[in-house]
Scaffold this active site. Structure first.
Site, PDB file in Angstrom:
ATOM      1  N   ALA A 170     -17.329  14.401 -26.615  1.00  0.00           N
ATOM      2  CA  ALA A 170     -16.701  15.031 -25.455  1.00  0.00           C
ATOM      3  C   ALA A 170     -17.665  16.091 -24.942  1.00  0.00           C
ATOM      4  O   ALA A 170     -18.530  16.573 -25.676  1.00  0.00           O
ATOM      5  CB  ALA A 170     -15.371  15.650 -25.862  1.00  0.00           C
ATOM      6  N   GLU A 201     -17.169  17.851 -35.164  1.00  0.00           N
ATOM      7  CA  GLU A 201     -16.306  18.885 -34.575  1.00  0.00           C
ATOM      8  C   GLU A 201     -16.149  20.144 -35.411  1.00  0.00           C
ATOM      9  O   GLU A 201     -16.093  21.256 -34.869  1.00  0.00           O
ATOM     10  CB  GLU A 201     -14.909  18.297 -34.284  1.00  0.00           C
ATOM     11  CG  GLU A 201     -14.864  17.346 -33.098  1.00  0.00           C
ATOM     12  CD  GLU A 201     -15.151  15.888 -33.465  1.00  0.00           C
ATOM     13  OE1 GLU A 201     -15.627  15.647 -34.597  1.00  0.00           O
ATOM     14  OE2 GLU A 201     -14.891  15.013 -32.633  1.00  0.00           O
ATOM     15  N   GLY A 220     -16.208  12.402 -29.790  1.00  0.00           N
ATOM     16  CA  GLY A 220     -15.461  11.506 -28.913  1.00  0.00           C
ATOM     17  C   GLY A 220     -16.119  10.143 -28.743  1.00  0.00           C
ATOM     18  O   GLY A 220     -15.449   9.164 -28.406  1.00  0.00           O
ATOM     19  N   GLU A 256     -14.989   8.232 -31.658  1.00  0.00           N
ATOM     20  CA  GLU A 256     -13.559   7.993 -31.432  1.00  0.00           C
ATOM     21  C   GLU A 256     -13.335   6.886 -30.399  1.00  0.00           C
ATOM     22  O   GLU A 256     -12.430   6.065 -30.535  1.00  0.00           O
ATOM     23  CB  GLU A 256     -12.889   9.313 -31.016  1.00  0.00           C
ATOM     24  CG  GLU A 256     -12.852  10.313 -32.176  1.00  0.00           C
ATOM     25  CD  GLU A 256     -12.468  11.725 -31.763  1.00  0.00           C
ATOM     26  OE1 GLU A 256     -13.046  12.234 -30.769  1.00  0.00           O
ATOM     27  OE2 GLU A 256     -11.611  12.328 -32.425  1.00  0.00           O
TER      28      GLU A 256
END
Ligand code: CO8
Length: 264
Positions: free
Chosen positions: A63, A131, A108, A111
């Site tokens: 992200a 993260e 992300g 993910e």
């Protein structure tokens, strides 16, 4: 469109996250574009999707850290929900979705890859959930899908330590199904996709539903789910023709032919 390209090649739709200046990092605009591309997929003509990243360095490097850096608690939750809703849409998309991971799949990015039905990757791919090193948890499904895919012990170690792993380790722990040289990645994904696209779409889609939904159930309910989906394939043109083809071929091997399934 925007940060996400979409190209249809025969019965395979190829989605490319295209923001190479930020290693294809997912900001809100990329998530919106990906959502719009999925909404536009012609589910009659297209039978399998491939998701990859533009360039040779990165699938998706996570992200967008710049966009996330100033979020409040409420905005953080809302951003997590935006990603989770989109990735759940991919996971439950009626068509099979293959991730062709062409480099970094971090945060992300990993993910996103995990929301696909399965993953193949290039030999330069790197996976990880960095993260905790940024002061947050994975927020687009990482704590849940990684544990389901590789087991809670390995998932917890990777997430707590924020350690990246290379393609060979990802293969060993079952995060990816196959590692190929970078130059062969897309062709390999297309070959797999075309193989799937040649099978009866009603059956393939029912199999996706059976595996996904069955994993959430106890075995008795899961078996009942499978029975219903199995039954739903009968009386379709493709079931009749697929089986008739086999029986014809038994009578006379010269009658063997490729069945062009019609999705009916
Ligand atoms: N966000 C924003 N920009 C990024 C990101 C990212 N995740 N990753 C790379 N970029 C940008 C860099 O800032 C750089 O931009 P610029 O040229 O303008 O400085 C450009 O991409 C190229 O990157 P690098 O120069 O860093 O390239 P390197 O080859 O040196 O390094 C790495 C490549 C190792 C991939 C490095 O870029 C990196 O570590 N990136 C961050 C990886 C990361 O930590 N990802 C996880 C982010 S957190 C996350 O994904 C959480 C998901 C759930 C969110 C839930 C919200 C509530």
């Amino acid at each position: 469109m925007g940060f996400v390209d979409y190209e249809v090649k025969g019965m395979v739709g190829e989605i490319t996250i295209n923001r190479p200046q930020a290693l294809n990092a997912l900001n809100s605009a990329v998530l919106d574009d990906l959502n719009a591309v999925l909404d536009g997929v012609d589910q009659e003509a297209v039978r399998v999707l491939i998701i990859t990243g533009a360039g040779e360095k990165s699938f998706v490097a996570g992200a967008d850290i710049g966009e996330m850096s100033t979020l409040s608690k409420e905005e953080g939750s809302a951003f997590g929900k935006k990603g989770n809703d989109l990735f759940r849409k991919i996971e439950t998309f009626p068509l099979p979705v293959i991730a062709a991971v062409n480099g970094f799949a971090l945060g992300g990015g990993n993910e996103l890859a995990m929301s696909c039905d399965f993953r193949i990757c290039s030999d330069n791919a790197v996976f990880g959930q960095p993260e905790t090193g940024l002061g947050i948890t994975p927020g687009f499904g990482g704590t849940q899908r990684l544990a389901r895919l590789v087991g809670p012990g390995y998932a917890k170690q990777l997430i707590y330590s924020a350690r990246n792993i290379k393609a060979d380790e990802a293969l060993r722990i079952g995060l990816v199904n196959q590692v190929v040289p970078q130059a062969e990645l897309l062709a390999t994904a297309e070959k797999i996709a075309n193989g799937i696209a040649g099978n009866a779409p009603i059956a393939v889609r029912a199999c996706k539903k059976a595996v996904n939904e069955g994993l959430e159930l106890g075995m008795d309910d899961a078996a009942a789910l499978e029975e219903g989906l199995f039954g739903s394939c009968f009386e379709s043109e493709d079931q009749r023709e697929g089986m008739a083809n086999f029986l014809r071929k038994k009578d006379d091997p010269k009658k063997v032919k490729h069945v062009a399934f019609q999705n009916k």
